[in-house]
Design a protein around this motif. Structure first.
Motif, PDB file in Angstrom:
ATOM      1  N   ALA A  63      16.846  38.685 -48.245  1.00  0.00           N
ATOM      2  CA  ALA A  63      16.448  38.063 -46.974  1.00  0.00           C
ATOM      3  C   ALA A  63      17.532  38.264 -45.923  1.00  0.00           C
ATOM      4  O   ALA A  63      18.733  38.187 -46.230  1.00  0.00           O
ATOM      5  N   ILE A  64      17.117  38.520 -44.697  1.00  0.00           N
ATOM      6  CA  ILE A  64      18.076  38.669 -43.607  1.00  0.00           C
ATOM      7  C   ILE A  64      18.611  37.297 -43.224  1.00  0.00           C
ATOM      8  O   ILE A  64      17.842  36.365 -42.978  1.00  0.00           O
ATOM      9  N   VAL A  65      19.943  37.182 -43.192  1.00  0.00           N
ATOM     10  CA  VAL A  65      20.598  35.909 -42.869  1.00  0.00           C
ATOM     11  C   VAL A  65      21.545  36.034 -41.679  1.00  0.00           C
ATOM     12  O   VAL A  65      22.183  35.067 -41.283  1.00  0.00           O
ATOM     13  N   GLY A  66      21.657  37.250 -41.124  1.00  0.00           N
ATOM     14  CA  GLY A  66      22.536  37.432 -39.973  1.00  0.00           C
ATOM     15  C   GLY A  66      22.152  38.679 -39.210  1.00  0.00           C
ATOM     16  O   GLY A  66      21.565  39.613 -39.776  1.00  0.00           O
ATOM     17  N   THR A  67      22.471  38.688 -37.896  1.00  0.00           N
ATOM     18  CA  THR A  67      22.146  39.822 -37.042  1.00  0.00           C
ATOM     19  C   THR A  67      23.284  40.069 -36.060  1.00  0.00           C
ATOM     20  O   THR A  67      24.025  39.142 -35.700  1.00  0.00           O
ATOM     21  N   LEU A  68      23.394  41.317 -35.613  1.00  0.00           N
ATOM     22  CA  LEU A  68      24.371  41.665 -34.583  1.00  0.00           C
ATOM     23  C   LEU A  68      23.980  42.987 -33.950  1.00  0.00           C
ATOM     24  O   LEU A  68      23.747  43.978 -34.651  1.00  0.00           O
ATOM     25  N   GLY A  69      23.900  42.990 -32.609  1.00  0.00           N
ATOM     26  CA  GLY A  69      23.551  44.206 -31.890  1.00  0.00           C
ATOM     27  C   GLY A  69      24.684  44.673 -31.008  1.00  0.00           C
ATOM     28  O   GLY A  69      25.459  43.865 -30.488  1.00  0.00           O
ATOM     29  N   LEU A  70      24.772  45.988 -30.830  1.00  0.00           N
ATOM     30  CA  LEU A  70      25.717  46.599 -29.901  1.00  0.00           C
ATOM     31  C   LEU A  70      24.896  47.493 -28.983  1.00  0.00           C
ATOM     32  O   LEU A  70      24.295  48.467 -29.432  1.00  0.00           O
ATOM     33  N   LYS A  71      24.845  47.128 -27.703  1.00  0.00           N
ATOM     34  CA  LYS A  71      24.048  47.852 -26.709  1.00  0.00           C
ATOM     35  C   LYS A  71      24.964  48.769 -25.898  1.00  0.00           C
ATOM     36  O   LYS A  71      25.911  48.303 -25.268  1.00  0.00           O
ATOM     37  N   ASP A  72      24.674  50.070 -25.943  1.00  0.00           N
ATOM     38  CA  ASP A  72      25.417  51.040 -25.136  1.00  0.00           C
ATOM     39  C   ASP A  72      25.079  50.799 -23.669  1.00  0.00           C
ATOM     40  O   ASP A  72      23.911  50.835 -23.288  1.00  0.00           O
ATOM     41  N   ILE A  73      26.103  50.530 -22.853  1.00  0.00           N
ATOM     42  CA  ILE A  73      25.850  50.323 -21.420  1.00  0.00           C
ATOM     43  C   ILE A  73      26.490  51.434 -20.584  1.00  0.00           C
ATOM     44  O   ILE A  73      26.631  51.305 -19.374  1.00  0.00           O
ATOM     45  N   GLY A  74      26.865  52.524 -21.256  1.00  0.00           N
ATOM     46  CA  GLY A  74      27.419  53.665 -20.535  1.00  0.00           C
ATOM     47  C   GLY A  74      28.923  53.546 -20.323  1.00  0.00           C
ATOM     48  O   GLY A  74      29.527  52.497 -20.569  1.00  0.00           O
ATOM     49  N   ASN A  75      29.534  54.640 -19.886  1.00  0.00           N
ATOM     50  CA  ASN A  75      30.963  54.653 -19.566  1.00  0.00           C
ATOM     51  C   ASN A  75      31.836  54.234 -20.746  1.00  0.00           C
ATOM     52  O   ASN A  75      32.868  53.589 -20.568  1.00  0.00           O
ATOM     53  N   ASN A  76      31.406  54.558 -21.984  1.00  0.00           N
ATOM     54  CA  ASN A  76      32.103  54.164 -23.212  1.00  0.00           C
ATOM     55  C   ASN A  76      32.267  52.651 -23.347  1.00  0.00           C
ATOM     56  O   ASN A  76      33.203  52.167 -23.980  1.00  0.00           O
ATOM     57  N   GLN A  77      31.341  51.919 -22.734  1.00  0.00           N
ATOM     58  CA  GLN A  77      31.344  50.462 -22.825  1.00  0.00           C
ATOM     59  C   GLN A  77      30.068  50.014 -23.530  1.00  0.00           C
ATOM     60  O   GLN A  77      29.060  50.718 -23.531  1.00  0.00           O
TER      61      GLN A  77
END
Length: 165
Positions: A63-77
């Protein structure tokens, strides 16, 4: 100690991700928000797993018990988004949040992300301490990159330099 696996999101995880995030937002923190108000959760591969972004899940007993996203916003950020850990596996003894963050930092270093930004609400006091302990510094909203995806509920913002490759 119960084994918890950290892995990247696959499309079959979509409903389980929502079922972890929504109750934390709504019931624990009293934020009046729906899944429909978070369209990124329906298109995780397109929204997060593109460019230098990624999305991870923590899995315990299937079962999934945790989440984390990383969104590319450009400019290596990138923007850290959707960090949620189910109450029963929170805390240092489980290390779920720390392991999710380790996966994010390792990925960011591998793909050349230089800065990670995040927004959070005043209510998530434990999260503020966690982020600060993990190298994030609070910054004024005016210092966010223009491309940063601000959420209406966000009132505190943080930045961290990613580890140099």
């Amino acid at each position: 100690m119960v084994e918890i696996e950290i892995r990247t999101f696959v499309p079959d995880d979509a409903d389980d991700v929502i079922s972890v995030i929504l109750p934390i937002q709504r019931e624990e923190f009293g934020i009046d928000i729906t899944a429909d108000a978070q369209p990124d959760l329906r298109v995780i591969p397109d929204f997060y797993q593109s460019g230098k972004g990624q999305f991870w899940v923590a899995v315990k007993d299937g079962a999934i018990v945790g989440t984390l996203g990383l969104k590319d916003i450009g400019n290596n950020q990138a923007a850290l988004r959707k960090m949620f850990v189910a109450a029963e596996v929170r805390g240092r003894e489980h290390g779920v949040a720390a392991r999710l963050l380790d996966a994010l930092f390792a990925h960011a270093g591998d793909v050349g992300v230089t800065d990670i930004f995040l927004g959070t609400t005043d209510k998530f006091v434990a999260a503020h301490r966690f982020y600060e302990k993990n190298g994030f510094s609070e910054i004024p909203a005016k210092d966010l990159p223009r491309a940063f995806p601000r959420m209406a509920v966000d009132s505190k913002f943080y930045q961290r330099k990613a580890a140099a490759p």
